[in-house]
Design a protein around this motif. Structure first.
Motif, PDB file in Angstrom:
ATOM      1  N   ASN A 257       0.868  -1.186   0.000  1.00  0.00           N
ATOM      2  CA  ASN A 257       0.000   0.000   0.000  1.00  0.00           C
ATOM      3  C   ASN A 257       0.902   1.232   0.000  1.00  0.00           C
ATOM      4  O   ASN A 257       1.826   1.322   0.820  1.00  0.00           O
ATOM      5  CB  ASN A 257      -0.862   0.037   1.266  1.00  0.00           C
ATOM      6  CG  ASN A 257      -2.108  -0.800   1.140  1.00  0.00           C
ATOM      7  OD1 ASN A 257      -2.237  -1.571   0.206  1.00  0.00           O
ATOM      8  ND2 ASN A 257      -3.030  -0.644   2.076  1.00  0.00           N
ATOM      9  N   GLN A 258       0.651   2.163  -0.884  1.00  0.00           N
ATOM     10  CA  GLN A 258       1.487   3.369  -0.923  1.00  0.00           C
ATOM     11  C   GLN A 258       1.005   4.392   0.093  1.00  0.00           C
ATOM     12  O   GLN A 258       1.678   4.734   1.037  1.00  0.00           O
ATOM     13  CB  GLN A 258       1.474   3.966  -2.336  1.00  0.00           C
ATOM     14  CG  GLN A 258       2.178   3.107  -3.359  1.00  0.00           C
ATOM     15  CD  GLN A 258       3.628   2.839  -2.976  1.00  0.00           C
ATOM     16  OE1 GLN A 258       4.257   3.628  -2.303  1.00  0.00           O
ATOM     17  NE2 GLN A 258       4.151   1.709  -3.416  1.00  0.00           N
ATOM     18  N   HIS A 259      -0.213   4.933  -0.133  1.00  0.00           N
ATOM     19  CA  HIS A 259      -0.779   5.892   0.816  1.00  0.00           C
ATOM     20  C   HIS A 259      -1.930   5.237   1.563  1.00  0.00           C
ATOM     21  O   HIS A 259      -2.003   5.296   2.781  1.00  0.00           O
ATOM     22  CB  HIS A 259      -1.226   7.155   0.079  1.00  0.00           C
ATOM     23  CG  HIS A 259      -1.700   8.225   0.985  1.00  0.00           C
ATOM     24  ND1 HIS A 259      -3.031   8.543   1.122  1.00  0.00           N
ATOM     25  CD2 HIS A 259      -1.030   9.040   1.830  1.00  0.00           C
ATOM     26  CE1 HIS A 259      -3.154   9.512   2.003  1.00  0.00           C
ATOM     27  NE2 HIS A 259      -1.970   9.834   2.450  1.00  0.00           N
ATOM     28  N   GLY A 260      -2.832   4.621   0.814  1.00  0.00           N
ATOM     29  CA  GLY A 260      -3.783   3.710   1.438  1.00  0.00           C
ATOM     30  C   GLY A 260      -4.961   4.341   2.145  1.00  0.00           C
ATOM     31  O   GLY A 260      -5.546   3.715   3.026  1.00  0.00           O
ATOM     32  N   LEU A 261      -5.322   5.572   1.765  1.00  0.00           N
ATOM     33  CA  LEU A 261      -6.515   6.187   2.367  1.00  0.00           C
ATOM     34  C   LEU A 261      -7.708   5.971   1.431  1.00  0.00           C
ATOM     35  O   LEU A 261      -7.689   6.423   0.282  1.00  0.00           O
ATOM     36  CB  LEU A 261      -6.284   7.690   2.576  1.00  0.00           C
ATOM     37  CG  LEU A 261      -7.483   8.508   3.071  1.00  0.00           C
ATOM     38  CD1 LEU A 261      -7.944   8.065   4.453  1.00  0.00           C
ATOM     39  CD2 LEU A 261      -7.133  10.006   3.121  1.00  0.00           C
ATOM     40  N   THR A 262      -8.709   5.263   1.924  1.00  0.00           N
ATOM     41  CA  THR A 262      -9.910   5.018   1.113  1.00  0.00           C
ATOM     42  C   THR A 262     -11.146   5.196   1.982  1.00  0.00           C
ATOM     43  O   THR A 262     -11.079   5.073   3.217  1.00  0.00           O
ATOM     44  CB  THR A 262      -9.938   3.580   0.550  1.00  0.00           C
ATOM     45  OG1 THR A 262     -10.001   2.661   1.644  1.00  0.00           O
ATOM     46  CG2 THR A 262      -8.712   3.271  -0.293  1.00  0.00           C
ATOM     47  N   LEU A 263     -12.258   5.464   1.322  1.00  0.00           N
ATOM     48  CA  LEU A 263     -13.514   5.613   2.058  1.00  0.00           C
ATOM     49  C   LEU A 263     -14.644   4.975   1.264  1.00  0.00           C
ATOM     50  O   LEU A 263     -14.762   5.195   0.045  1.00  0.00           O
ATOM     51  CB  LEU A 263     -13.826   7.101   2.281  1.00  0.00           C
ATOM     52  CG  LEU A 263     -14.997   7.358   3.231  1.00  0.00           C
ATOM     53  CD1 LEU A 263     -14.588   7.037   4.672  1.00  0.00           C
ATOM     54  CD2 LEU A 263     -15.459   8.807   3.155  1.00  0.00           C
ATOM     55  N   GLN A 264     -15.466   4.182   1.934  1.00  0.00           N
ATOM     56  CA  GLN A 264     -16.654   3.600   1.312  1.00  0.00           C
ATOM     57  C   GLN A 264     -17.853   3.902   2.199  1.00  0.00           C
ATOM     58  O   GLN A 264     -17.755   3.834   3.433  1.00  0.00           O
ATOM     59  CB  GLN A 264     -16.499   2.085   1.171  1.00  0.00           C
ATOM     60  CG  GLN A 264     -15.493   1.695   0.101  1.00  0.00           C
ATOM     61  CD  GLN A 264     -15.245   0.202   0.096  1.00  0.00           C
ATOM     62  OE1 GLN A 264     -14.397  -0.292   0.824  1.00  0.00           O
ATOM     63  NE2 GLN A 264     -15.992  -0.517  -0.710  1.00  0.00           N
ATOM     64  N   VAL A 265     -18.969   4.250   1.553  1.00  0.00           N
ATOM     65  CA  VAL A 265     -20.193   4.548   2.303  1.00  0.00           C
ATOM     66  C   VAL A 265     -21.308   3.701   1.702  1.00  0.00           C
ATOM     67  O   VAL A 265     -21.519   3.712   0.478  1.00  0.00           O
ATOM     68  CB  VAL A 265     -20.582   6.046   2.197  1.00  0.00           C
ATOM     69  CG1 VAL A 265     -21.711   6.366   3.163  1.00  0.00           C
ATOM     70  CG2 VAL A 265     -19.390   6.944   2.479  1.00  0.00           C
ATOM     71  N   PHE A 266     -22.008   2.972   2.541  1.00  0.00           N
ATOM     72  CA  PHE A 266     -23.061   2.079   2.068  1.00  0.00           C
ATOM     73  C   PHE A 266     -24.400   2.516   2.657  1.00  0.00           C
ATOM     74  O   PHE A 266     -24.577   2.482   3.882  1.00  0.00           O
ATOM     75  CB  PHE A 266     -22.759   0.633   2.482  1.00  0.00           C
ATOM     76  CG  PHE A 266     -21.404   0.163   2.000  1.00  0.00           C
ATOM     77  CD1 PHE A 266     -21.194  -0.154   0.664  1.00  0.00           C
ATOM     78  CD2 PHE A 266     -20.326   0.072   2.887  1.00  0.00           C
ATOM     79  CE1 PHE A 266     -19.946  -0.577   0.209  1.00  0.00           C
ATOM     80  CE2 PHE A 266     -19.080  -0.357   2.445  1.00  0.00           C
ATOM     81  CZ  PHE A 266     -18.884  -0.677   1.103  1.00  0.00           C
ATOM     82  N   GLY A 267     -25.320   2.931   1.775  1.00  0.00           N
ATOM     83  CA  GLY A 267     -26.649   3.339   2.227  1.00  0.00           C
ATOM     84  C   GLY A 267     -27.702   2.375   1.717  1.00  0.00           C
ATOM     85  O   GLY A 267     -27.401   1.448   0.956  1.00  0.00           O
ATOM     86  N   GLU A 268     -28.964   2.621   2.096  1.00  0.00           N
ATOM     87  CA  GLU A 268     -30.025   1.684   1.670  1.00  0.00           C
ATOM     88  C   GLU A 268     -30.356   1.830   0.180  1.00  0.00           C
ATOM     89  O   GLU A 268     -30.904   0.928  -0.423  1.00  0.00           O
ATOM     90  CB  GLU A 268     -31.269   1.846   2.548  1.00  0.00           C
ATOM     91  CG  GLU A 268     -31.851   3.240   2.519  1.00  0.00           C
ATOM     92  CD  GLU A 268     -32.967   3.458   3.535  1.00  0.00           C
ATOM     93  OE1 GLU A 268     -33.552   4.559   3.522  1.00  0.00           O
ATOM     94  OE2 GLU A 268     -33.257   2.537   4.314  1.00  0.00           O
ATOM     95  N   LYS A 269     -29.958   2.981  -0.436  1.00  0.00           N
ATOM     96  CA  LYS A 269     -30.260   3.181  -1.863  1.00  0.00           C
ATOM     97  C   LYS A 269     -29.024   3.199  -2.771  1.00  0.00           C
ATOM     98  O   LYS A 269     -29.148   3.395  -3.976  1.00  0.00           O
ATOM     99  CB  LYS A 269     -31.012   4.514  -2.047  1.00  0.00           C
ATOM    100  CG  LYS A 269     -32.388   4.523  -1.379  1.00  0.00           C
ATOM    101  CD  LYS A 269     -33.283   5.613  -1.914  1.00  0.00           C
ATOM    102  CE  LYS A 269     -32.788   7.000  -1.596  1.00  0.00           C
ATOM    103  NZ  LYS A 269     -33.706   8.073  -1.979  1.00  0.00           N
ATOM    104  N   GLY A 270     -27.826   3.028  -2.169  1.00  0.00           N
ATOM    105  CA  GLY A 270     -26.632   3.041  -3.022  1.00  0.00           C
ATOM    106  C   GLY A 270     -25.350   3.060  -2.215  1.00  0.00           C
ATOM    107  O   GLY A 270     -25.366   3.292  -0.992  1.00  0.00           O
ATOM    108  N   GLY A 271     -24.239   2.819  -2.908  1.00  0.00           N
ATOM    109  CA  GLY A 271     -22.935   2.801  -2.249  1.00  0.00           C
ATOM    110  C   GLY A 271     -21.930   3.666  -2.996  1.00  0.00           C
ATOM    111  O   GLY A 271     -22.012   3.833  -4.222  1.00  0.00           O
ATOM    112  N   LEU A 272     -20.968   4.235  -2.254  1.00  0.00           N
ATOM    113  CA  LEU A 272     -19.926   5.099  -2.823  1.00  0.00           C
ATOM    114  C   LEU A 272     -18.558   4.561  -2.442  1.00  0.00           C
ATOM    115  O   LEU A 272     -18.365   4.065  -1.318  1.00  0.00           O
ATOM    116  CB  LEU A 272     -20.050   6.521  -2.251  1.00  0.00           C
ATOM    117  CG  LEU A 272     -21.194   7.382  -2.752  1.00  0.00           C
ATOM    118  CD1 LEU A 272     -21.304   8.637  -1.883  1.00  0.00           C
ATOM    119  CD2 LEU A 272     -20.994   7.771  -4.220  1.00  0.00           C
TER     120      LEU A 272
END
Ligand SMILES: NC(=O)c1ccc[n+]([C@@H]2O[C@H](COP(=O)([O-])OP(=O)(O)OC[C@H]3O[C@@H](n4cnc5c(N)ncnc54)[C@H](O)[C@@H]3O)[C@@H](O)[C@H]2O)c1
Length: 385
Positions: A257-272
């Motif tokens: 992993n170089q920098h390794g900052l990630t974000l995931q958001v999971f909702g009832e109508k979609g995910g990011l």
């Protein structure tokens, strides 16, 4: 529009973060770099300051000298950035706020929760801005994630998953290297190493995007390199004020992993899904449809994203531009105060002293939980309980 005067403490020649601040502050022409105490070595700081274009009488050798010098000027700085090592942030930030300066402090804002509460109290009492540089929240598509969550595109948010896992301290032979060793030494680093250094960025992002605060957490902290007293890897589970479930992994031994900052958001109508190393693409999966790629710079995304995008779609924008967005927020906030008008809501997003305080409380909660086999603990600062 009148330019604002900006000064910097720390960020001397060869420092890691100094150049990104100077690029960020200078990018939109809102700030003139006019004063600095850039180095812990007085002469080196004066010399480098002048080479960067500061007038000799404003290239200071020491931050106290700078405080005194600037406080006595009619054209005093409007904003000071504190980019010195962690243990000095509290004293310098406190001194400049007390004299009526707006401050942007590097993270972590302080070394203890009590100090952080004092800074929040002082910022409120003096009415000065005290911002904290969670600079990744300046990325255009991170702001768009926040806007999508706030306008309900994802529906109710169920889970947020954040990672800040790099591999830069994975070499056990480096454990005695003085540039690395201090980070894992409680006498110099405090109660936490990797979570306090990187995990708090990921946790701030989770709060920033969901609009919810971390209330309770459970942490599994590990020194994968056994000679280290403080953790180099941690898994943190948390619960947020609006019921969101949080998962956070931070590490400094994640080779590959170089920098390794990630974000995931999971909702009832979609995910990011977003990753700092590819910050110009945001992956959006609406329920029952196909995966879509949202490109930074497409336009008409959200006021927050449109305001913070400068370069044409398809051309990369990177980390100094995310810092520039924090500076652009601050320029708008300072001008709004000076002109006695409301701040543009799309710009009112810079991380506050309150965020710095919440991070400090989370750092101590992670350390406490890590020592108690992952017991769930209150992660809120006493001031907000
Ligand atoms: N927000 C971010 O993404 C991010 C990224 C990296 C570092 N940081 C933070 O920025 C701060 C600085 O980190 P760095 O990696 O640039 O450190 P660094 O060691 O590379 O540079 C520190 C600089 O501060 C100067 N300095 C030290 N004490 C000083 C003093 N009393 N007065 C004036 N100058 C002084 C040093 O001479 C040096 O130029 C740290 O708090 C770190 O946590 C934040």
């Amino acid at each position: 529009m009148t330019k604002l005067n900006w000064g910097m403490i720390g960020g001397g020649e060869g420092s890691q973060i100094g150049p990104a601040h100077r690029l960020g502050a200078g990018l939109d022409g809102a700030f003139d770099f006019v004063a600095g105490a850039l180095d812990h070595r007085a002469e080196a700081g004066r010399d480098y300051g002048q080479r960067l274009g500061l007038a000799p009488d404003r290239a200071y050798g020491d931050w106290r000298e700078m405080l005194e010098g600037e406080a006595g000027r009619d054209d005093r700085i409007d904003l000071v950035t504190v980019a010195t090592p962690n243990a000095t942030h509290f004293e310098i930030t406190k001194a400049f706020l007390s004299k009526g300066f707006h401050v942007l402090c590097e993270k972590p804002m302080t070394m203890t929760v009590e100090e952080a509460e004092e800074i929040v109290g002082l910022a409120r009492e003096t009415g000065r801005i005290c911002a904290v540089n969670y600079g990744y929240s300046g990325y255009s598509l991170v702001r768009h994630m926040r806007a999508m969550v706030a306008r309900g595109d994802l529906g109710k948010i169920r889970v947020v998953k954040a990672e800040f896992a790099h591999g830069h301290h994975a070499n056990a032979a480096d454990a005695d290297n003085p540039r690395v060793r201090w980070r894992y030494d409680p006498a110099q680093a405090g109660v936490s190493a990797q979570f306090a250094d990187c995990g708090i960025h990921a946790m701030h992002m989770a709060s920033f995007v969901t609009g919810q605060e971390v209330e309770r957490l459970s942490a599994d902290t590990v020194s994968a390199i056994e000679s280290r007293e403080l953790e180099d890897d941690a898994m943190v589970n948390f619960r947020m004020s609006g019921g969101v479930v949080g998962r956070l992994w931070t590490s400094s031994i994640a080779l590959g992993n170089q920098h390794g900052l990630t974000l995931q958001v999971f909702g009832e109508k979609g995910g990011l899904r977003w990753a700092q190393e590819q910050p110009n693409q945001l992956y959006w999966m609406p329920l029952g449809e196909r995966l879509q790629v949202i490109e930074r710079g497409e336009g008409n995304l959200s006021p927050e994203a449109d305001r913070t995008s400068r370069v044409t779609v398809g051309h990369a924008e990177g980390m100094p531009l995310a810092f520039a967005n924090i500076y652009s927020d601050l320029a708008e906030a300072i001008r709004a105060r000076n002109e006695d008008r409301p701040c543009d809501p799309a710009a009112d997003l810079y991380p506050r002293a309150e965020d710095g305080l919440r991070s400090m409380a989370a750092v101590f909660a992670v350390a406490q939980s890590g020592k108690s086999d992952g017991a769930w603990v209150d992660a809120r600062p006493p001031m907000f309980r």
